[in-house]
Design a protein around this motif. Structure first.
Motif, PDB file in Angstrom:
ATOM      1  N   PRO A   1      38.706 -46.808 -31.634  1.00 25.34           N
ATOM      2  CA  PRO A   1      39.883 -47.525 -31.458  1.00 25.34           C
ATOM      3  C   PRO A   1      40.584 -47.989 -32.886  1.00 25.34           C
ATOM      4  O   PRO A   1      41.796 -48.254 -33.028  1.00 25.34           O
ATOM      5  N   TYR A   2      40.445 -46.666 -33.459  1.00 28.59           N
ATOM      6  CA  TYR A   2      41.594 -46.590 -34.544  1.00 28.59           C
ATOM      7  C   TYR A   2      41.114 -45.877 -35.249  1.00 28.59           C
ATOM      8  O   TYR A   2      41.305 -44.587 -34.758  1.00 28.59           O
ATOM      9  N   LEU A   3      42.748 -46.022 -36.022  1.00 24.32           N
ATOM     10  CA  LEU A   3      43.229 -44.253 -36.256  1.00 24.32           C
ATOM     11  C   LEU A   3      42.552 -44.156 -38.120  1.00 24.32           C
ATOM     12  O   LEU A   3      42.278 -45.116 -38.790  1.00 24.32           O
ATOM     13  N   ARG A   4      42.710 -43.450 -38.323  1.00 20.62           N
ATOM     14  CA  ARG A   4      42.274 -43.332 -39.734  1.00 20.62           C
ATOM     15  C   ARG A   4      43.717 -41.909 -40.520  1.00 20.62           C
ATOM     16  O   ARG A   4      44.814 -41.306 -39.676  1.00 20.62           O
ATOM     17  N   LYS A   5      43.494 -41.593 -41.853  1.00 21.11           N
ATOM     18  CA  LYS A   5      45.341 -40.683 -42.645  1.00 21.11           C
ATOM     19  C   LYS A   5      44.086 -39.830 -43.339  1.00 21.11           C
ATOM     20  O   LYS A   5      43.499 -40.568 -43.652  1.00 21.11           O
TER      21      LYS A   5
ATOM     22  N   TYR B   1      38.798 -49.534 -61.354  1.00 26.23           N
ATOM     23  CA  TYR B   1      40.269 -50.101 -60.751  1.00 26.23           C
ATOM     24  C   TYR B   1      40.503 -50.731 -62.038  1.00 26.23           C
ATOM     25  O   TYR B   1      42.043 -50.963 -61.889  1.00 26.23           O
TER      26      TYR B   1
END
Lengths: 188, 590
Positions: free
Chosen positions: A102-106, A75
């Motif tokens: 309940p959540y999305l992924r990209k 990093y």
């Protein structure tokens, strides 16, 4: 330090010399400077330890990138790369949703080599399995199967068209439950 | 003496508690005040009664190696825990020396904690993998949840953060420090409670995606207790201004990009950054300064006089620019900088920062052949000027024994000495001798030293010094050093307090490994990569020490073969359980 000085130093590094390491700037051959390079015969390794420093074998190894050295987290390392410019070939990012989650992924479709790669990744991401896929029967043995919305807004079953065509034409993915699949346009 | 078994009003006999029970009750009340875990560990060994009382009253759990013990054992012993610290992967994993998916998953711990510690308030994880599901589960399992700190973690993304923000309504602390955060395109900043939050600390400098600034502004406005705010590089200086004028009560601030936006509305004036900083009367800690434009540094002059901690380690500034700031910082105790400030910059630090306790100098170009902008000159200056120094991390290309000796004599309070000469096997720059004497002086003269990282050209002699004098050393990092097994033997036989030993690319083999058998049970872990231990040598350890978990691995795609000359990576640690069941295929547990 001018660049010519640096060039001179590099020549010195590769010069053939005998003598104890450290006395003339000759780098001792690192035991395993490159990952995977650990499998030397004992005698060669012994002579390194004796300190007779085989400069000839040491110098090329010293040129190669050593993994994780100096010990700086990636990093921090990456923070000082040249200002982030647009990558030459931007990724193909699509959102992935899964029924009941309940959540999305990209994800970036560009990083996958093909369907099996993609499926493995999706299975990992959402912790389930797709089951066996066959041309005729679709996905067997799983209550989930993958669908995508194409450029025309139609929802299609993933896997029907060649990979490249799919990657370029899909806008988003939805992992559906088999029980909800009744209204799907393409052949199931 | 009054007969204490007399009747009590309302009927019934009064049975006084037996003496043991009284003692335990008293003990519990007393032990509640014991906070140090070392003291508690000692107390629990006195006798069974103390063990029980201590277990009932321990509220803060510290688990230094998540594989040393199972969650079940922990929750069976301690029942009233409200704060947990869990550490997973060893430090060398930060430098790509550990293949991916090795382990350290938080999920099984969370499941156990969810069942046992309903009132859990704080979780601190370091080098662990935590999923979005875990973040959602935290909100579900712990209605009083208040503080989450994730350091060097991965496995989660903005989706999980959104759920946590919206469901854990008593959240006070959300600190994301050097994590790898997935971008799921979710506006998590908008998910905090609408009516107001309890937030005291919010750190997201490691999130590498833009956030919704409008939402952040509104969040800061409705977080009256906010004291610590660390922004990521997508927040511009102009936006920073808007935030700090709303939050002058901040004590810790991590700026985003310390550069003005590229487009500035025509005709409008630049904000008065200096006035905004002036208004922050409680600011004691500054960090950030990404993409710094040094012309704007004067904005922070008003706060310099009160600063205790300054992190310029992402700021590419030169000596002059540092000097202009540091000359005001006479109360500074912690300073992190880039080597772009050069020896000259460090000399200025040495002149002004007489109370300096911790210094870290990072390289702007972390490669072996880089130019290296600091040297023994800077180190000597610091040694002479900052006598109270306790902790130093110094990356350089050029060093002398004399400078290191000088530091050992001038800074007797040193607890942490980490010197990284980036070019491997580099001797003393002036004398061409190994760096043995310098490091020897450190262990000899710094009686409080507990953490040491060595580098440069080192012979076995350096290690004989470490073994002989480094009696308090708990953590030792070794890379590309030593001549033979003797070096490691000196350390294993001499350093009686050694807990964490991480070694790479050094010529130590089975014979040396055997020499530590008497001590390995006292250690948190031993890491040896690219050394000369064989599979057979590792097997011997595993057979002799049954409670030792001995892991060997090569890479994700290469398995450990019996016919390999040497083992690529050995990672071993004591465990109270059998070896873990979540190891990936490439890890071989002997």
């Amino acid at each position: 330090m001018s660049s010519t000085d640096q060039n001179v130093l590099k020549l010195e590094d590769t010069e053939l010399r005998l003598g104890l390491p450290g006395t003339d700037g000759c780098k001792r051959g690192a035991l395993s400077s490159v990952k995977g390079n650990n499998k030397r015969a004992p005698e060669e390794a012994e002579s390194d330890a004796d300190g007779h420093g085989d400069c000839q074998s040491g110098a090329p190894a010293a040129k190669e990138q050593v993994v994780g050295w100096p010990p700086i987290r990636s990093y921090r390392r990456n923070s000082f790369q040249a200002k982030k410019t647009e990558p030459e070939a931007p990724g193909i990012y699509v959102k992935v949703s899964m029924d009941g989650v309940p959540y999305l992924r990209k994800i970036d479709l560009k990083i996958y080599k093909g369907y099996s790669d993609l499926f493995k990744a999706l299975e990992n991401m959402f912790k389930f399995t797709f089951g066996e896929y066959s041309e005729r029967e679709g996905f067997k043995g799983s209550e989930y199967f993958p669908t995508y919305e194409d450029k025309d807004g139609d929802w299609m079953l993933v896997g029907d068209v060649p990979w490249e065509m799919f990657a370029l034409s899909s806008k988003r993915l939805r992992i559906m439950k088999a029980s909800d699949a009744k209204g799907l346009g393409s052949a199931i | 003496m009054r007969d204490i078994s007399a009747e009590v009003p309302g009927g019934g006999d009064y049975h006084p508690p037996c003496p043991d029970q009284v003692l335990e009750n008293v003990l519990e009340n007393v032990l509640q005040f014991l906070t140090s875990r070392r003291d508690r560990n000692a107390a629990s060994l006195v006798c069974k009664s103390w063990y029980r009382a201590e277990a009932l009253t321990r509220s803060e759990l510290f688990i230094g190696n998540c594989y040393a013990v199972t969650a079940r054992r922990v929750t069976e012993r301690f029942c009233r825990v409200n704060s947990v610290v869990l550490k997973g992967r060893p430090r060398f994993a930060d430098f790509s020396l550990m293949p991916p998916n090795w382990g350290a998953h938080f999920t099984p711990w969370l499941t156990a904690f969810g069942a046992a510690y309903h009132w859990l308030e704080k979780i601190y994880l370091k080098r662990m993998s935590i999923t979005d599901d875990d973040l959602a589960q935290i909100s579900l399992s712990f209605p009083s949840f208040k503080e989450l700190t994730l350091v060097c973690c991965d496995g989660f993304g903005t989706s999980g953060l959104a759920i946590l923000a919206s469901k854990s309504r008593q959240l006070r602390v959300l600190d994301l420090i050097e994590d790898e955060v997935n971008d799921d395109d979710v506006d998590w900043i908008s998910c905090f409670p609408e009516n107001g939050t309890c937030l005291e600390s919010l750190s997201f400098d490691c999130v590498e995606w833009p956030i919704n600034f409008g939402a952040l502004e509104r969040l800061v406005a409705r977080s009256p207790n906010l004291k610590k705010l660390r922004l990521n590089q997508f927040v511009t200086l102009g936006q920073l201004y808007q935030l700090i004028v709303r939050a002058p009560q901040l004590t810790h601030l991590g700026t985003g990009a310390f550069s003005p936006p590229e487009i500035w509305a025509q005709g409008s004036e630049e904000p008065d950054y200096e006035a905004a900083f002036s208004a922050c009367r409680s600011l004691v800690c500054l960090s950030g300064f990404r993409e710094v434009v040094p012309d704007y540094l004067p904005a922070i002059y008003p706060v310099c006089g009160k600063l205790i901690s300054l992190n310029f380690s992402y700021a590419n500034i030169n000596a002059e620019e540092l000097k202009s700031v540091i000359c005001h910082c006479n109360k500074l105790q912690t300073l992190w900088v880039l080597d772009t400030v050069r020896d000259e910059g460090l000399e200025a630090v040495a002149t002004t920062c007489k109370d300096l306790i911790e210094l870290r100098v990072f390289p702007i170009d972390a490669s072996e052949d880089s130019e290296g902008f600091v040297s023994e000159v800077g180190l000597t200056a610091i040694a002479e000027g900052c006598r109270k120094l306790q902790s130093i991390l110094y990356f350089c290309q050029r060093m002398t024994n004399a400078a290191v000796v000088a530091m050992s004599k001038n800074c007797p309070d040193l607890v942490v000495f980490r010197l990284c000469i980036m070019g491997r096997h580099r001797p003393d720059y002036l004398t061409n001798e190994p760096m043995d004497e310098g490091f020897g002086a450190i262990v000899m003269n710094c009686a409080k030293l507990t953490r040491l990282a060595v580098s440069g050209l080192l012979t076995d002699k350096a290690f004989s010094y470490i073994g002989r004098y480094g009696k308090l050393v708990r953590t030792l990092s070794v890379a590309f050093a030593g001549d033979s097994d003797s070096a490691l033997k000196y350390v294993l036989e001499g350093c009686s307090n050694l807990q964490k030993l991480e070694i790479r690319d050094s010529p130590f083999g089975d014979s040396a490994l055997r020499d530590g058998l008497h001590h390995y049970y006292n250690m948190r872990f031993l890491w040896m990569s690219s050394c000369r231990v064989t599979l057979q040598g590792c097997r011997e350890i595993a057979q002799t020490l049954p409670q030792m978990v001995v892991e060997v691995f090569t890479s994700e795609s290469t398995s450990v073969k019996d016919e390999d000359e040497y083992v690529d990576t050995l990672y071993m640690y004591r465990s109270l359980e059998r070896s873990r069941n979540d190891a990936p295929a490439y890890v071989r547990i002997l």
